[in-house]
Design a protein around this motif. Structure first.
Motif, mmCIF file in Angstrom:
data_model
loop_
_atom_site.group_PDB
_atom_site.id
_atom_site.type_symbol
_atom_site.label_atom_id
_atom_site.label_comp_id
_atom_site.label_asym_id
_atom_site.label_seq_id
_atom_site.Cartn_x
_atom_site.Cartn_y
_atom_site.Cartn_z
ATOM 1 N N HIS A 121 0.830 -1.213 0.055
ATOM 2 C CA HIS A 121 0.180 0.169 0.188
ATOM 3 C C HIS A 121 0.795 1.391 0.029
ATOM 4 N N GLY A 122 1.971 1.297 0.495
ATOM 5 C CA GLY A 122 3.039 2.596 0.373
ATOM 6 C C GLY A 122 3.794 2.566 1.609
ATOM 7 N N THR A 123 3.649 3.026 2.738
ATOM 8 C CA THR A 123 4.437 3.408 3.658
ATOM 9 C C THR A 123 5.056 2.013 4.360
ATOM 10 N N ASP A 124 4.395 0.953 3.958
ATOM 11 C CA ASP A 124 4.899 -0.476 4.441
ATOM 12 C C ASP A 124 6.348 -0.900 3.487
ATOM 13 N N ILE A 125 6.184 -0.147 2.386
ATOM 14 C CA ILE A 125 7.557 0.009 1.548
ATOM 15 C C ILE A 125 8.423 0.849 1.564
ATOM 16 N N SER A 150 0.348 -4.346 -6.047
ATOM 17 C CA SER A 150 0.585 -2.852 -5.448
ATOM 18 C C SER A 150 -0.378 -2.045 -6.024
ATOM 19 N N VAL A 151 -0.753 -0.994 -5.320
ATOM 20 C CA VAL A 151 -1.936 -0.089 -5.483
ATOM 21 C C VAL A 151 -1.637 0.902 -6.747
ATOM 22 N N SER A 152 -0.305 0.838 -7.178
ATOM 23 C CA SER A 152 0.164 1.844 -8.344
ATOM 24 C C SER A 152 1.247 1.372 -8.896
ATOM 25 N N GLU A 158 9.013 1.524 -7.121
ATOM 26 C CA GLU A 158 9.685 1.852 -5.975
ATOM 27 C C GLU A 158 10.147 0.624 -5.035
ATOM 28 N N THR A 159 9.140 -0.513 -5.094
ATOM 29 C CA THR A 159 9.518 -1.722 -4.297
ATOM 30 C C THR A 159 10.760 -2.553 -5.000
ATOM 31 N N LEU A 160 10.528 -2.374 -6.475
ATOM 32 C CA LEU A 160 11.368 -3.100 -7.113
ATOM 33 C C LEU A 160 12.941 -2.373 -7.021
ATOM 34 N N LYS A 161 12.981 -1.223 -6.853
ATOM 35 C CA LYS A 161 14.125 -0.217 -6.660
ATOM 36 C C LYS A 161 14.815 -0.557 -5.372
ATOM 37 N N LEU A 162 13.802 -0.745 -4.452
ATOM 38 C CA LEU A 162 14.227 -0.724 -2.721
ATOM 39 C C LEU A 162 14.718 -2.175 -2.354
ATOM 40 N N PHE A 163 14.219 -3.188 -2.842
ATOM 41 C CA PHE A 163 14.289 -4.496 -2.527
ATOM 42 C C PHE A 163 14.701 -5.650 -3.626
ATOM 43 N N ASN A 164 15.251 -6.631 -3.395
ATOM 44 C CA ASN A 164 15.637 -7.573 -4.214
ATOM 45 C C ASN A 164 14.408 -8.602 -4.424
ATOM 46 N N ILE A 165 13.458 -8.166 -5.229
ATOM 47 C CA ILE A 165 12.319 -8.982 -5.337
ATOM 48 C C ILE A 165 12.401 -9.912 -6.398
ATOM 49 N N LYS A 166 11.935 -10.997 -6.252
ATOM 50 C CA LYS A 166 11.971 -12.305 -7.450
ATOM 51 C C LYS A 166 10.527 -12.417 -7.649
ATOM 52 N N ASN A 167 9.475 -11.988 -6.896
ATOM 53 C CA ASN A 167 8.212 -12.276 -7.371
ATOM 54 C C ASN A 167 7.660 -11.318 -8.357
ATOM 55 N N GLU A 168 6.926 -11.567 -9.265
ATOM 56 C CA GLU A 168 5.889 -10.655 -10.158
ATOM 57 C C GLU A 168 5.173 -9.875 -9.205
ATOM 58 N N ILE A 169 5.154 -8.608 -9.546
ATOM 59 C CA ILE A 169 4.077 -7.644 -8.787
ATOM 60 C C ILE A 169 3.067 -7.154 -9.916
ATOM 61 N N GLN A 170 1.840 -7.278 -9.578
ATOM 62 C CA GLN A 170 0.856 -6.919 -10.594
ATOM 63 C C GLN A 170 0.033 -5.803 -9.646
ATOM 64 N N VAL A 171 0.063 -4.639 -10.795
ATOM 65 C CA VAL A 171 -0.925 -3.496 -10.288
ATOM 66 C C VAL A 171 -2.045 -3.510 -10.271
ATOM 67 N N ILE A 172 -2.685 -3.413 -9.188
ATOM 68 C CA ILE A 172 -4.324 -3.339 -9.036
ATOM 69 C C ILE A 172 -4.557 -1.900 -8.215
ATOM 70 N N PRO A 173 -5.188 -1.055 -8.893
ATOM 71 C CA PRO A 173 -5.223 0.210 -8.244
ATOM 72 C C PRO A 173 -6.309 0.123 -7.159
ATOM 73 N N ASN A 174 -6.251 1.401 -6.480
ATOM 74 C CA ASN A 174 -7.213 1.671 -5.471
ATOM 75 C C ASN A 174 -8.455 1.819 -6.109
ATOM 76 N N PHE A 175 -9.695 1.865 -5.468
ATOM 77 C CA PHE A 175 -10.977 1.920 -5.998
ATOM 78 C C PHE A 175 -11.994 2.812 -5.420
ATOM 79 N N ILE A 176 -13.091 3.230 -5.760
ATOM 80 C CA ILE A 176 -14.096 3.928 -4.945
ATOM 81 C C ILE A 176 -15.282 3.207 -5.382
ATOM 82 N N GLU A 177 -16.283 3.471 -4.475
ATOM 83 C CA GLU A 177 -17.617 2.796 -4.637
ATOM 84 C C GLU A 177 -18.600 3.801 -4.985
ATOM 85 N N LEU A 178 -18.711 3.982 -6.119
ATOM 86 C CA LEU A 178 -19.544 5.268 -6.828
ATOM 87 C C LEU A 178 -21.124 5.131 -6.460
ATOM 88 N N ASP A 179 -21.639 3.666 -6.243
ATOM 89 C CA ASP A 179 -23.003 3.493 -6.162
ATOM 90 C C ASP A 179 -23.147 4.089 -4.600
#
Length: 377
Positions: A121-125, A150-152, A158-179
């Protein structure tokens, strides 16, 4: 599907997103189990598919800091076995992904294999996770997750820059409930409580930490109100709030600024807001900006982190470099001075927000859940 969601139960963005995601999944027929140390602030337990399990941490004089990770992992093991949960979705790398991995290993010893999805989500990274004390554990937890989101795109980079990540990271953005917004628009709200009809309403919502650059919000508003009759709504609480109140007094604008604290009436406030200010040093996504846009509120923000992925420059608002108070003021005045210009920005902000409607984002998570469960079937 039977899904356990692990999150922080606070007003912060990660907890809000996790809760809203779980509630929508429950409405779609999935069985959702929230597992955390207190009931999430936006969690309503009126749906038979929604369950909440509190993590109790016994206090022992032996421990200077009580071991929440151990209590959480043990609770996860118990709930998985009791309710036959099929999937763990943990929000925030620390300590949830780490506890989730320990739970997975304990369950594996009993012949139970369960997948874990970790959402960053962000500050955890960027703040906590990058600290040398935690970096090895965060790297390990991300790499040991079955799937990572990751949410963006900015946060992924930033995560890939800071950590030695071997896993694929899929971007799924945050959302809003318009209804939900369309339902809440009918809630009576007396605009005159906040401002008179001739005044523009400007709003800021955050946890009032230094990263939000609260003094910039006050200074931008001060310059705006010198040219346009305006009121500023400051929603939230945190360490920078008292300093902000003093700054308003120094500038002589305390009668034009309302400090609400943490509020459950954010939608009422946003429904009458003309402009949203978010000059943060960084935002992994900018959920507060999206929530404003979903009410048709244009945004003046910095161009850091994931904000350019949400607030489109010249369309839903304007972007500026961090600390550019004069430019942000100038852009705000461009929007606020003429009614027809403001109306166009309001319509465009809502149009952009619709791209992030939960109905468009939820299927991305459901597809990932099925993929994760099938991995162990």
């Amino acid at each position: 599907m039977k899904i356990a969601i692990v999150c922080y139960p606070t007003f912060g963005g990660s907890g809000v997103v996790a809760t809203e995601l779980g509630l929508e999944l429950a409405r779609r027929g999935h069985e959702i189990h929230f597992i955390t140390y207190s009931q999430p602030v936006r969690l309503a337990l009126l749906n038979p598919n929604v369950h909440y399990h509190e993590v109790n941490v016994p206090e022992y004089p032996l421990f200077h800091y009580q071991p929440y990770e151990l209590a959480l992992s043990s609770k996860l093991v118990d709930m998985v076995k009791l309710y036959k949960i099929e999937l763990l979705h943990v929000h925030y790398a620390i300590p949830h992904a780490y506890a989730g991995y320990m739970a997975k290993q304990m369950l594996k010893d009993e012949g139970i294999n369960i997948p874990m999805i970790t959402t960053l989500h962000g500050t955890d990274i960027t703040l906590v996770g990058s600290h040398p004390f935690y970096k090895p554990a965060v790297t390990f937890s991300i790499n040991k997750s079955d799937f990572v989101t990751s949410v963006s795109q900015s946060l992924k980079d930033e995560t890939l820059k800071l950590f030695n990540i071997k896993n694929e990271i899929q971007v799924i953005p945050n959302f809003i409930e318009l209804d939900k917004n369309s339902k809440d628009i009918n809630i009576p709200c007396n605009r005159s409580v906040m401002a008179n009809q001739k005044e523009r309403i400007i709003t800021h919502i955050s946890n009032f930490r230094k990263v939000k650059r609260i003094p910039d919000v006050i200074k931008i508003f001060n310059k705006i109100q010198q040219q346009i009759p305006s009121k500023l709504m400051m929603v939230g609480d945190g360490p920078e709030k008292e300093k902000a109140e003093y700054l308003c007094q120094e500038l002589g604008i305390q009668d034009k600024v309302i400090f609400f604290g943490n509020s459950n009436e954010i939608n009422k406030i946003l429904s009458y807001t003309d402009l949203f200010l978010l000059p943060s040093k960084t935002e992994s996504f900018g959920l507060a900006a999206l929530e404003a846009m979903a009410w048709g509120v244009p945004v003046i923000s910095s161009n850091s982190g994931g904000l350019p992925e949400v607030n489109l420059n010249g369309i839903s608002g304007y972007l500026s470099d961090v600390g550019e108070i004069d430019e942000m003021t100038e852009n705000a005045l461009k929007i606020l001075k003429k009614d027809d210009v403001l109306l166009k920005f309001k319509k465009d902000a809502l149009s952009i927000a619709k791209r992030f409607d939960i109905k468009n984002i939820l299927p991305l998570y459901e597809d990932l859940y099925e993929k994760a469960i099938n991995k162990y079937s």
